[in-house]
Design a protein around this motif. Structure first.
Motif, mmCIF file in Angstrom:
data_model
loop_
_atom_site.group_PDB
_atom_site.id
_atom_site.type_symbol
_atom_site.label_atom_id
_atom_site.label_comp_id
_atom_site.label_asym_id
_atom_site.label_seq_id
_atom_site.Cartn_x
_atom_site.Cartn_y
_atom_site.Cartn_z
ATOM 1 N N GLY A 154 11.469 -36.918 17.025
ATOM 2 C CA GLY A 154 11.861 -38.234 17.485
ATOM 3 C C GLY A 154 13.207 -38.599 16.892
ATOM 4 N N ILE A 155 14.017 -39.335 17.637
ATOM 5 C CA ILE A 155 15.303 -39.802 17.136
ATOM 6 C C ILE A 155 15.192 -41.285 16.812
ATOM 7 C CG2 ILE A 155 17.746 -40.175 17.665
ATOM 8 C CD1 ILE A 155 17.658 -37.750 19.473
ATOM 9 N N ASN A 156 15.601 -41.651 15.621
ATOM 10 C CA ASN A 156 15.566 -43.043 15.182
ATOM 11 C C ASN A 156 16.459 -43.892 16.089
ATOM 12 O OD1 ASN A 156 15.569 -45.477 13.824
ATOM 13 N ND2 ASN A 156 16.021 -44.586 11.818
ATOM 14 N N VAL A 157 15.912 -44.960 16.636
ATOM 15 C CA VAL A 157 16.664 -45.829 17.532
ATOM 16 C C VAL A 157 17.887 -46.424 16.834
ATOM 17 C CG1 VAL A 157 15.366 -47.930 16.994
ATOM 18 C CG2 VAL A 157 16.398 -47.653 19.274
ATOM 19 N N ASN A 158 17.851 -46.444 15.493
ATOM 20 C CA ASN A 158 18.975 -46.987 14.723
ATOM 21 C C ASN A 158 19.984 -45.924 14.296
ATOM 22 O OD1 ASN A 158 17.896 -49.684 14.687
ATOM 23 N ND2 ASN A 158 16.412 -48.990 13.170
ATOM 24 N N SER A 159 19.795 -44.702 14.756
ATOM 25 C CA SER A 159 20.704 -43.615 14.371
ATOM 26 C C SER A 159 22.115 -43.885 14.888
ATOM 27 C CB SER A 159 20.198 -42.284 14.938
ATOM 28 O OG SER A 159 21.160 -41.261 14.731
ATOM 29 N N LYS A 160 23.095 -43.532 14.056
ATOM 30 C CA LYS A 160 24.502 -43.640 14.458
ATOM 31 C C LYS A 160 25.002 -42.346 15.096
ATOM 32 C CE LYS A 160 25.179 -47.800 12.714
ATOM 33 N NZ LYS A 160 23.842 -48.049 12.166
ATOM 34 N N VAL A 161 24.160 -41.311 15.065
ATOM 35 C CA VAL A 161 24.552 -40.010 15.630
ATOM 36 C C VAL A 161 23.477 -39.485 16.574
ATOM 37 C CG1 VAL A 161 26.161 -39.279 13.826
ATOM 38 C CG2 VAL A 161 23.696 -38.942 13.490
ATOM 39 N N PRO A 162 23.035 -40.267 17.547
ATOM 40 C CA PRO A 162 21.938 -39.832 18.423
ATOM 41 C C PRO A 162 22.293 -38.616 19.271
ATOM 42 C CG PRO A 162 22.960 -41.826 19.288
ATOM 43 C CD PRO A 162 23.528 -41.613 17.922
ATOM 44 N N ASP A 163 23.552 -38.543 19.751
ATOM 45 C CA ASP A 163 23.954 -37.401 20.580
ATOM 46 C C ASP A 163 23.881 -36.105 19.792
ATOM 47 O OD1 ASP A 163 24.429 -39.338 22.442
ATOM 48 O OD2 ASP A 163 26.602 -39.098 22.483
ATOM 49 N N GLU A 164 24.375 -36.151 18.569
ATOM 50 C CA GLU A 164 24.348 -34.959 17.716
ATOM 51 C C GLU A 164 22.915 -34.607 17.316
ATOM 52 O OE1 GLU A 164 28.238 -36.569 17.992
ATOM 53 O OE2 GLU A 164 26.382 -37.564 17.367
ATOM 54 N N ALA A 165 22.092 -35.627 17.111
ATOM 55 C CA ALA A 165 20.685 -35.390 16.775
ATOM 56 C C ALA A 165 19.978 -34.672 17.919
ATOM 57 C CB ALA A 165 19.994 -36.716 16.466
ATOM 58 N N PHE A 166 20.209 -35.136 19.151
ATOM 59 C CA PHE A 166 19.556 -34.474 20.280
ATOM 60 C C PHE A 166 20.122 -33.080 20.501
ATOM 61 C CE2 PHE A 166 18.364 -33.533 24.662
ATOM 62 C CZ PHE A 166 17.009 -33.832 24.604
ATOM 63 N N GLN A 167 21.384 -32.896 20.201
ATOM 64 C CA GLN A 167 21.994 -31.577 20.320
ATOM 65 C C GLN A 167 21.267 -30.572 19.419
ATOM 66 O OE1 GLN A 167 26.268 -31.889 20.021
ATOM 67 N NE2 GLN A 167 26.530 -29.676 19.967
ATOM 68 N N PHE A 168 20.897 -31.012 18.205
ATOM 69 C CA PHE A 168 20.154 -30.125 17.302
ATOM 70 C C PHE A 168 18.739 -29.890 17.826
ATOM 71 C CE2 PHE A 168 17.434 -29.436 13.504
ATOM 72 C CZ PHE A 168 17.968 -28.210 13.118
ATOM 73 N N ILE A 169 18.131 -30.909 18.410
ATOM 74 C CA ILE A 169 16.795 -30.752 18.980
ATOM 75 C C ILE A 169 16.805 -29.709 20.095
ATOM 76 C CG2 ILE A 169 15.047 -31.931 20.381
ATOM 77 C CD1 ILE A 169 15.623 -34.458 18.711
ATOM 78 N N VAL A 170 17.800 -29.768 20.957
ATOM 79 C CA VAL A 170 17.937 -28.765 22.019
ATOM 80 C C VAL A 170 18.096 -27.378 21.405
ATOM 81 C CG1 VAL A 170 19.367 -27.981 23.945
ATOM 82 C CG2 VAL A 170 18.964 -30.423 23.622
ATOM 83 N N TYR A 171 18.875 -27.302 20.358
ATOM 84 C CA TYR A 171 19.125 -26.036 19.644
ATOM 85 C C TYR A 171 17.822 -25.422 19.137
ATOM 86 C CZ TYR A 171 22.139 -23.039 16.667
ATOM 87 O OH TYR A 171 22.812 -22.001 16.082
#
Length: 418
Positions: free
Chosen positions: A319-336
């Motif tokens: 899950g990505i924290n709704v308050n994250s300042k780096v959501p795009d990068e977080a999802f990029q790692f999830i895809v990875y």
């Protein structure tokens, strides 16, 4: 004066060109961005080892740092206070149901993200590159909105010893109850005990049987109402009382305290089958590193019940924290982590199930792929039989007595309705 003004102008231009001003934050360039990931795994677990290696490779490829905080299962206690306190957490993970229900208010919706393609998905969107069944389940658990990305999937299936099946002359896995009975008879004739169970899985064993006899809806009603007057309960008693007399189920199953059955019977090569999860090969690999694993869905048992298209499956999830300042990068790692090389590596090292459609399956769980691919009906864990402690305890006590012969089918039926 001109020299001084020029110097000041150069300093101002240098400051404006710095990451603090280029893009609005210190995260202006990928090389300076850090994703903080609170993990449910311990650092020494296979999953933890792969995640650490993947994070290093991800940084080398993208310039994005992934700072992994290994919480282990304590994350169930530590995550909530940290989120409430506003601690920097960009990604967190745990069971697909628990993440949605316990930390749902902190989850960033992912619907827009999964429509896009990424380096490891090629021209396909993310949602077209991973298990559709797990994405559908995640969306259902999120109340109709996708808020988590599943990984480390599992299915609750019959895990069996292929060498013992071969020894007994069983060439195909059973899909009907008649075929299952035939397989049990062949195993006993070859001197092999067909099936066992531990106390931890008795409720699931009972639930699966009832769903195959009475159907999913009726089984869930029985579990949630603690009401077992349906004829399928008596039929269950007749089947397993008869099977116990024929030696089709281990007598030790009555007293097996987890993980005795899976270690002392399955890993030791004494018993051929166990209705369990695709995680079983990983759990007992230290005891049976060379066991030749196979998998099949619990067979259909009657015209009123579910068939092999209905199974329990699930996953861990990011899950990505709704308050994250780096959501795009977080999802990029999830895809990875859920497609391509590292999805396959995670499955291989944990002897588990990959999330990506094109990822490589370990041979220990490879036969479960067909089951998951053809599952059209999702069943909740234990088909509800662990929802109420009293029901769970009643099943363990009375099924044990049924195996040992101290209860016959009628006695079992009566005991379940006390």
């Amino acid at each position: 004066m001109k020299k001084k003004a020029c110097t000041i102008l150069l300093l101002v231009l240098a400051v404006l060109a710095s990451p603090l001003f280029a893009g609005g934050a210190s995260e202006a360039s990928a090389s300076q961005k850090t994703v903080t990931y609170w993990s449910m795994w311990n650092e020494a677990e296979p999953q933890g080892l792969v995640l650490a290696q993947a994070a290093e490779a991800f940084k080398n490829e993208t310039g994005i740092t992934v700072d992994i905080v290994f919480n282990g299962r304590e994350i169930r206690k530590t995550l909530q206070p940290a989120l409430d306190a506003g601690e920097k957490i960009d990604i967190f993970d745990e069971d697909i149901s628990r993440v949605n229900s316990t930390w749902g208010k902190y989850l960033l919706p992912l619907e827009d993200y999964v429509k896009k393609s990424y380096p490891t998905t090629g021209t396909k969107s993310y949602s077209d590159s991973v298990s559709a069944a797990l994405i559908d389940l995640a969306r259902k658990e999120g109340g109709g909105t996708l808020k988590v990305a599943p990984y480390q999937p599992f299915a609750f299936v019959v895990m069996y010893n292929k060498d013992l099946f071969n020894k007994a002359g069983i060439t195909t896995t059973p899909k009907t109850w008649a075929e299952f009975e035939d397989a049990c008879a062949k195993l006993v004739k070859a001197g092999i005990t067909p099936i066992t169970v531990d106390d931890a899985y008795m409720a699931a064993f009972f639930g699966y049987n009832l769903s195959r006899l009475a159907g999913l809806e009726k089984t869930l009603q029985m579990a949630n109402n603690n009401e077992f007057k349906d004829p399928s309960v008596l039929e269950f008693g007749r089947i397993w009382s008869d099977f116990a007399k024929k030696g089709y189920i281990s007598k030790k199953a009555a007293s097996n305290i987890y993980p005795a059955g899976q270690i002392e019977e399955i890993a030791a090569g004494k018993v051929a089958m166990y209705l369990n999860g695709t995680w079983l090969p990983n759990e007992i690999k230290g005891n049976a590193p060379n066991l030749n694993w196979g998998a099949f869905a619990w067979p259909a048992m009657g015209p009123n019940g579910t068939g092999i298209e209905a199974n329990n499956y699930g996953a861990q999830c990011f899950g990505i924290n709704v308050n994250s300042k780096v959501p795009d990068e977080a999802f990029q790692f999830i895809v990875y982590m859920t497609t391509g090389k590292w999805d396959s590596a995670l499955a291989k090292e944990s002897l588990g199930v990959p999330m990506g459609k094109d990822s490589e399956w370990p041979k220990q769980t490879a036969e479960a792929k067909t089951i998951i691919d053809h599952t059209t009906t999702w069943m909740t864990w234990a088909v509800g039989m662990e929802n109420l402690p009293d029901v769970n305890a009643k099943i363990k006590e009375n099924f044990s007595k049924l195996i040992l012969g101290s209860l016959d089918a009628d006695g079992f039926y009566a005991a379940m309705n006390k």
